[in-house]
Design an enzyme around this catalytic site. Structure first.
Site, PDB file in Angstrom:
ATOM      1  N   GLY A  12      -7.386   4.199  -3.087  1.00 14.95           N
ATOM      2  CA  GLY A  12      -6.728   3.295  -2.157  1.00 14.95           C
ATOM      3  C   GLY A  12      -5.813   2.364  -2.919  1.00 14.95           C
ATOM      4  O   GLY A  12      -5.300   2.711  -3.985  1.00 14.95           O
ATOM      5  N   CYS A  13      -5.623   1.187  -2.397  1.00 16.13           N
ATOM      6  CA  CYS A  13      -4.745   0.206  -3.028  1.00 16.13           C
ATOM      7  C   CYS A  13      -5.173  -0.043  -4.472  1.00 16.13           C
ATOM      8  O   CYS A  13      -6.326  -0.367  -4.733  1.00 16.13           O
ATOM      9  CB  CYS A  13      -4.802  -1.102  -2.242  1.00 16.13           C
ATOM     10  SG  CYS A  13      -3.893  -2.441  -2.995  1.00 16.13           S
ATOM     11  N   PHE A  14      -4.237   0.116  -5.388  1.00 13.89           N
ATOM     12  CA  PHE A  14      -4.615  -0.033  -6.800  1.00 13.89           C
ATOM     13  C   PHE A  14      -5.000  -1.456  -7.158  1.00 13.89           C
ATOM     14  O   PHE A  14      -5.698  -1.682  -8.131  1.00 13.89           O
ATOM     15  CB  PHE A  14      -3.584   0.526  -7.758  1.00 13.89           C
ATOM     16  CG  PHE A  14      -2.144   0.150  -7.555  1.00 13.89           C
ATOM     17  CD1 PHE A  14      -1.734  -1.113  -7.164  1.00 13.89           C
ATOM     18  CD2 PHE A  14      -1.170   1.111  -7.785  1.00 13.89           C
ATOM     19  CE1 PHE A  14      -0.401  -1.425  -7.007  1.00 13.89           C
ATOM     20  CE2 PHE A  14       0.179   0.804  -7.637  1.00 13.89           C
ATOM     21  CZ  PHE A  14       0.563  -0.467  -7.243  1.00 13.89           C
ATOM     22  N   TRP A  15      -4.583  -2.442  -6.387  1.00 13.63           N
ATOM     23  CA  TRP A  15      -5.003  -3.825  -6.654  1.00 13.63           C
ATOM     24  C   TRP A  15      -6.520  -3.933  -6.678  1.00 13.63           C
ATOM     25  O   TRP A  15      -7.090  -4.644  -7.493  1.00 13.63           O
ATOM     26  CB  TRP A  15      -4.488  -4.772  -5.592  1.00 13.63           C
ATOM     27  CG  TRP A  15      -3.016  -5.015  -5.559  1.00 13.63           C
ATOM     28  CD1 TRP A  15      -2.075  -4.607  -6.473  1.00 13.63           C
ATOM     29  CD2 TRP A  15      -2.321  -5.728  -4.559  1.00 13.63           C
ATOM     30  NE1 TRP A  15      -0.838  -5.032  -6.085  1.00 13.63           N
ATOM     31  CE2 TRP A  15      -0.949  -5.730  -4.919  1.00 13.63           C
ATOM     32  CE3 TRP A  15      -2.704  -6.375  -3.392  1.00 13.63           C
ATOM     33  CZ2 TRP A  15       0.027  -6.359  -4.146  1.00 13.63           C
ATOM     34  CZ3 TRP A  15      -1.738  -7.001  -2.626  1.00 13.63           C
ATOM     35  CH2 TRP A  15      -0.399  -6.995  -3.004  1.00 13.63           C
TER      36      TRP A  15
END
Length: 175
Positions: A12-15
């Site tokens: 998902g979102c790499f953050w």
């Protein structure tokens, strides 16, 4: 300098995928970036459109004498919903799908065994759809995405809180 290996995961979102790995002994570096697509040197804007074929991913450089690939892989599974093939949590689209990118045959075998064990565990009612793919060219994301949880802590916490990721982790993995 000690020997290092790489592990690459999309979740998902790499953050949200940096912090869980970044704080372990033996992990030297976690880079946010893009992999698996058809466009060279993609930008965040291009990947976010969803038509480049890239995944948002993290590339982890680690010392296998201190932390094993198995430990890192176990940590990966506990950050995602492995039954969701449409993205992860609030982030929808192919660029947010979960995947394991292996760098050698040993990582491939370990990942496949790990996935089979998760399937047999009965933890999930739906099939495990997280793909295990050969590592491709990894393109680091723009500087403002690197270590986002440190650089933009408030925005990171707000985004993570509304994603549903932490509730899922608590419900499924921390029982």
């Amino acid at each position: 300098m000690s020997n290092t290996n790489k592990a690459t995961f999309a979740g998902g979102c790499f953050w949200c995928m940096v912090k869980p790995f970044d704080q372990w002994d033996g992990v030297h570096r976690v880079i946010s970036g893009y992999t698996g697509g058809k466009l060279e040197n993609p930008t965040y804007v291009e990947v976010k459109k969803g038509d480049t074929g890239h995944y948002e991913a993290v590339e982890i450089t680690y010392d296998p004498a201190i932390i094993s690939y198995e430990t890192i892989l176990d940590l990966f599974w506990k950050q995602i919903d492995p039954t969701d093939d449409g993205g992860q949590f609030q982030d929808r689209g192919d660029q947010y799908r979960a995947a394991i990118f292996y760098h050698d045959k040993e990582q491939q075998a370990i990942a496949e065994t790990s996935k089979q064990e998760l399937e047999k565990s009965g933890k999930f009612l739906k099939p495990i759809v997280t793909e295990i793919l050969p590592a491709a060219v990894f393109y680091p994301a723009e500087d403002y995405h690197q270590d986002f949880y440190k650089k933009s802590a408030k925005e990171y916490e707000e985004d993570r809180a509304k994603s549903g990721r932490d509730e899922f982790i608590a419900e499924v993995w921390e029982k």
